[in-house]
Scaffold this motif. Structure first.
Motif, PDB file in Angstrom:
ATOM      1  N   GLY A  66       0.774  -1.229   0.000  1.00 52.53           N
ATOM      2  CA  GLY A  66       0.000   0.000   0.000  1.00 52.53           C
ATOM      3  C   GLY A  66       0.804   1.277   0.000  1.00 52.53           C
ATOM      4  N   ALA A  67       2.124   1.200   0.104  1.00 55.06           N
ATOM      5  CA  ALA A  67       2.948   2.406   0.140  1.00 55.06           C
ATOM      6  C   ALA A  67       2.969   3.093  -1.219  1.00 55.06           C
ATOM      7  CB  ALA A  67       4.369   2.059   0.576  1.00 55.06           C
ATOM      8  N   PHE A  68       2.991   4.415  -1.186  1.00 56.43           N
ATOM      9  CA  PHE A  68       3.037   5.194  -2.425  1.00 56.43           C
ATOM     10  C   PHE A  68       3.986   6.376  -2.333  1.00 56.43           C
ATOM     11  CE2 PHE A  68      -0.535   6.387   0.252  1.00 56.43           C
ATOM     12  CZ  PHE A  68      -0.304   7.729   0.456  1.00 56.43           C
ATOM     13  N   GLY A  69       4.563   6.608  -1.141  1.00 48.07           N
ATOM     14  CA  GLY A  69       5.474   7.730  -0.967  1.00 48.07           C
ATOM     15  C   GLY A  69       6.243   7.609   0.340  1.00 48.07           C
ATOM     16  N   ILE A  70       7.017   8.637   0.625  1.00 49.53           N
ATOM     17  CA  ILE A  70       7.873   8.681   1.818  1.00 49.53           C
ATOM     18  C   ILE A  70       7.504   9.929   2.626  1.00 49.53           C
ATOM     19  CG2 ILE A  70      10.253   8.784   2.659  1.00 49.53           C
ATOM     20  CD1 ILE A  70       9.607   6.245   1.048  1.00 49.53           C
ATOM     21  N   PRO A  71       7.330   9.790   3.942  1.00 49.75           N
ATOM     22  CA  PRO A  71       7.603   8.610   4.764  1.00 49.75           C
ATOM     23  C   PRO A  71       6.355   7.743   4.967  1.00 49.75           C
ATOM     24  CG  PRO A  71       7.231  10.504   6.187  1.00 49.75           C
ATOM     25  CD  PRO A  71       7.090  11.004   4.762  1.00 49.75           C
ATOM     26  N   THR A  72       6.548   6.434   4.857  1.00 53.66           N
ATOM     27  CA  THR A  72       5.502   5.461   5.160  1.00 53.66           C
ATOM     28  C   THR A  72       5.964   4.624   6.345  1.00 53.66           C
ATOM     29  OG1 THR A  72       4.711   5.360   2.877  1.00 53.66           O
ATOM     30  CG2 THR A  72       4.215   3.473   4.269  1.00 53.66           C
ATOM     31  N   PHE A  73       5.019   4.276   7.198  1.00 49.87           N
ATOM     32  CA  PHE A  73       5.318   3.509   8.399  1.00 49.87           C
ATOM     33  C   PHE A  73       4.353   2.333   8.507  1.00 49.87           C
ATOM     34  CE2 PHE A  73       5.479   8.098   8.998  1.00 49.87           C
ATOM     35  CZ  PHE A  73       6.795   8.329   9.361  1.00 49.87           C
ATOM     36  N   PHE A  74       4.863   1.214   8.993  1.00 51.45           N
ATOM     37  CA  PHE A  74       4.019   0.058   9.263  1.00 51.45           C
ATOM     38  C   PHE A  74       4.256  -0.408  10.692  1.00 51.45           C
ATOM     39  CE2 PHE A  74       4.273  -0.286   4.621  1.00 51.45           C
ATOM     40  CZ  PHE A  74       2.982  -0.634   4.279  1.00 51.45           C
ATOM     41  N   VAL A  75       3.174  -0.739  11.372  1.00 46.92           N
ATOM     42  CA  VAL A  75       3.234  -1.522  12.602  1.00 46.92           C
ATOM     43  C   VAL A  75       2.338  -2.729  12.333  1.00 46.92           C
ATOM     44  CG1 VAL A  75       2.839  -1.617  15.083  1.00 46.92           C
ATOM     45  CG2 VAL A  75       3.538   0.540  14.022  1.00 46.92           C
ATOM     46  N   GLY A  76       2.974  -3.877  12.092  1.00 47.54           N
ATOM     47  CA  GLY A  76       2.217  -5.020  11.605  1.00 47.54           C
ATOM     48  C   GLY A  76       1.626  -4.684  10.248  1.00 47.54           C
ATOM     49  N   ASP A  77       0.307  -4.870  10.109  1.00 45.46           N
ATOM     50  CA  ASP A  77      -0.363  -4.571   8.848  1.00 45.46           C
ATOM     51  C   ASP A  77      -0.923  -3.148   8.800  1.00 45.46           C
ATOM     52  OD1 ASP A  77       0.104  -7.125   7.816  1.00 45.46           O
ATOM     53  OD2 ASP A  77      -1.712  -7.933   8.738  1.00 45.46           O
ATOM     54  N   GLU A  78      -0.803  -2.416   9.908  1.00 44.54           N
ATOM     55  CA  GLU A  78      -1.314  -1.044   9.952  1.00 44.54           C
ATOM     56  C   GLU A  78      -0.304  -0.110   9.285  1.00 44.54           C
ATOM     57  OE1 GLU A  78      -4.143   0.161  11.022  1.00 44.54           O
ATOM     58  OE2 GLU A  78      -4.990  -1.586  12.051  1.00 44.54           O
ATOM     59  N   MET A  79      -0.807   0.702   8.349  1.00 39.41           N
ATOM     60  CA  MET A  79       0.051   1.621   7.606  1.00 39.41           C
ATOM     61  C   MET A  79      -0.329   3.064   7.908  1.00 39.41           C
ATOM     62  SD  MET A  79       0.615   2.014   3.463  1.00 39.41           S
ATOM     63  CE  MET A  79      -0.345   3.492   3.093  1.00 39.41           C
ATOM     64  N   TRP A  80       0.691   3.903   8.006  1.00 36.65           N
ATOM     65  CA  TRP A  80       0.508   5.349   8.115  1.00 36.65           C
ATOM     66  C   TRP A  80       1.394   6.010   7.066  1.00 36.65           C
ATOM     67  CZ3 TRP A  80       0.659   2.168  12.258  1.00 36.65           C
ATOM     68  CH2 TRP A  80      -0.366   2.278  13.224  1.00 36.65           C
ATOM     69  N   PHE A  81       0.919   7.142   6.527  1.00 40.09           N
ATOM     70  CA  PHE A  81       1.743   7.910   5.589  1.00 40.09           C
ATOM     71  C   PHE A  81       1.843   9.350   6.077  1.00 40.09           C
ATOM     72  CE2 PHE A  81       1.944  10.956   2.064  1.00 40.09           C
ATOM     73  CZ  PHE A  81       3.203  10.629   1.582  1.00 40.09           C
ATOM     74  N   GLY A  82       3.064   9.869   6.050  1.00 46.08           N
ATOM     75  CA  GLY A  82       3.287  11.283   6.329  1.00 46.08           C
ATOM     76  C   GLY A  82       3.799  11.544   7.729  1.00 46.08           C
ATOM     77  N   LYS A  83       4.661  12.533   7.835  1.00 49.64           N
ATOM     78  CA  LYS A  83       5.232  12.899   9.131  1.00 49.64           C
ATOM     79  C   LYS A  83       4.167  13.401  10.096  1.00 49.64           C
ATOM     80  CE  LYS A  83       6.460  17.562   7.521  1.00 49.64           C
ATOM     81  NZ  LYS A  83       5.703  17.418   6.246  1.00 49.64           N
ATOM     82  N   GLU A  84       3.036  13.859   9.552  1.00 53.23           N
ATOM     83  CA  GLU A  84       1.956  14.354  10.397  1.00 53.23           C
ATOM     84  C   GLU A  84       1.264  13.232  11.169  1.00 53.23           C
ATOM     85  OE1 GLU A  84       2.830  16.831   6.925  1.00 53.23           O
ATOM     86  OE2 GLU A  84       2.130  14.747   7.085  1.00 53.23           O
ATOM     87  N   ARG A  85       1.560  11.995  10.826  1.00 52.40           N
ATOM     88  CA  ARG A  85       0.929  10.853  11.500  1.00 52.40           C
ATOM     89  C   ARG A  85       1.764  10.318  12.665  1.00 52.40           C
ATOM     90  NH1 ARG A  85      -1.972  13.190   8.976  1.00 52.40           N
ATOM     91  NH2 ARG A  85      -2.955  12.663   6.996  1.00 52.40           N
ATOM     92  N   LEU A  86       2.866  10.963  12.959  1.00 50.21           N
ATOM     93  CA  LEU A  86       3.745  10.445  14.010  1.00 50.21           C
ATOM     94  C   LEU A  86       3.047  10.381  15.369  1.00 50.21           C
ATOM     95  CD1 LEU A  86       7.078  12.190  12.963  1.00 50.21           C
ATOM     96  CD2 LEU A  86       6.646   9.724  12.992  1.00 50.21           C
ATOM     97  N   GLY A  87       2.200  11.361  15.650  1.00 51.31           N
ATOM     98  CA  GLY A  87       1.462  11.335  16.900  1.00 51.31           C
ATOM     99  C   GLY A  87       0.532  10.139  16.983  1.00 51.31           C
ATOM    100  N   GLN A  88      -0.119   9.807  15.873  1.00 54.46           N
ATOM    101  CA  GLN A  88      -0.998   8.638  15.831  1.00 54.46           C
ATOM    102  C   GLN A  88      -0.201   7.356  16.043  1.00 54.46           C
ATOM    103  OE1 GLN A  88      -3.247   8.683  12.192  1.00 54.46           O
ATOM    104  NE2 GLN A  88      -4.023  10.745  12.538  1.00 54.46           N
ATOM    105  N   ILE A  89       0.978   7.302  15.434  1.00 61.25           N
ATOM    106  CA  ILE A  89       1.821   6.114  15.595  1.00 61.25           C
ATOM    107  C   ILE A  89       2.239   5.954  17.053  1.00 61.25           C
ATOM    108  CG2 ILE A  89       4.040   5.081  14.967  1.00 61.25           C
ATOM    109  CD1 ILE A  89       3.729   6.529  12.237  1.00 61.25           C
TER     110      ILE A  89
END
Length: 203
Positions: A171-194
Motif C-alpha cells: 500500500g505504500a506510495f510515498g515517503i515517509p511510510t510507516f508500518f506496525v504489523g499490517d497497519e500503515m501510516w503515511f506522512g510525518k503528520e501521523r507520528l502522533g498517531q503512531i
C-alpha cells in the motif's frame, strides 16, 4: 510483547529526514523496535503513478505555499534549524539506497541513515558523486570501499528492487511510510498517531 515500527525510507525525500528523528524518539519512548526498509522512491512513483508534491500540486492554487508553511512549522516545532532544502531536488538516490541495502544488519543500516541524513539535508552533498559519498562514509567510520562496491552487487540491486515492489504491494506510495504489523501510516503528520498506537491506543 514489543511492537516493531517499520520505516519505509528513501534518503531523497525531505520528509524522510523530518520524520527520522522524531520517530527514533517515539520508538525509544514506547519501547518499540525500529526497523528501516530502504526503497527507491523513483521506482515507487513509477509503480503507483505518484510524483513529488511540488510537481503534482503545482497547478492547485494555494496548495504548494500551504505545504511549505506546514513544512516550516514542523521544522520549527522540532528545532531542526540545520535543515536545508537540496538544490538538486528531485535527485537520483539509487546509490545511497543501495548503500543502505548493503548494510550488514539493522544497527549498521540505521547508523548509515544517521550519517547520511545530515550529509544530504544539512550539507546538501551531491548524492550522485561517489567521492562525496565516500568522504561521508569514511568520516563516520564505515568501510566506504565495501559499501560503494556493494552498490554494483546484483544481490544488493535486487534487494532494493524487491523492497520497493513489496512496499507498493502493501500500500505504500510515498515517503515517509510507516508500518506496525499490517497497519500503515503515511506522512510525518501521523507520528502522533503512531505513538498512540504503539502505546496501546487505537490508530
Amino acid at each position: 510483547m514489543t511492537k516493531t515500527v517499520e520505516f519505509i525510507l528513501d534518503l531523497a525525500a525531505p520528509n524522510g529526514y523530518l520524520a527520522w528523528y522524531p520517530l527514533k524518539e517515539i520508538a525509544a519512548k514506547t519501547g518499540a523496535e525500529l526497523v528501516v526498509t530502504p526503497v527507491f522512491l523513483g521506482g515507487m512513483h513509477k509503480m503507483t503513478g505518484n510524483s513529488p508534491p511540488m510537481m503534482r500540486d503545482a497547478d492547485v492554487k494555494g496548495k504548494v505555499p500551504y505545504a511549505a508553511l506546514e513544512f516550516q512549522r514542523f521544522l520549527d516545532r522540532h528545532e531542526m534549524d540545520r535543515f536545508k532544502i537540496h538544490p538538486a531536488l528531485p535527485f537520483n538516490s539509487i546509490m545511497l539506497q543501495r548503500i543502505l541495502c548493503a548494510a550488514e544488519n539493522q544497527a549498521e543500516m540505521q547508523a548509515l541513515v544517521d550519517a547520511l541524513q545530515p550529509a544530504v539535508w544539512e550539507r546538501n552533498i551531491d548524492c550522485s558523486d561517489a567521492d562525496a559519498v565516500r568522504s561521508v562514509l569514511e568520516d563516520a567510520g564505515f568501510d566506504a570501499e565495501r559499501l560503494l562496491a556493494a552498490t554494483q552487487d546484483p544481490d544488493v540491486k535486487q534487494l532494493l528492487a524487491d523492497n520497493t515492489e513489496h512496499a507498493v504491494e502493501r500500500g505504500a506510495f510515498g515517503i515517509p511510510t510507516f508500518f506496525v504489523g499490517d497497519e500503515m501510516w503515511f506522512g510525518k503528520e501521523r507520528l502522533g498517531q503512531i505513538e498512540e498506537y504503539l502505546a496501546g491506543g487505537k490508530p
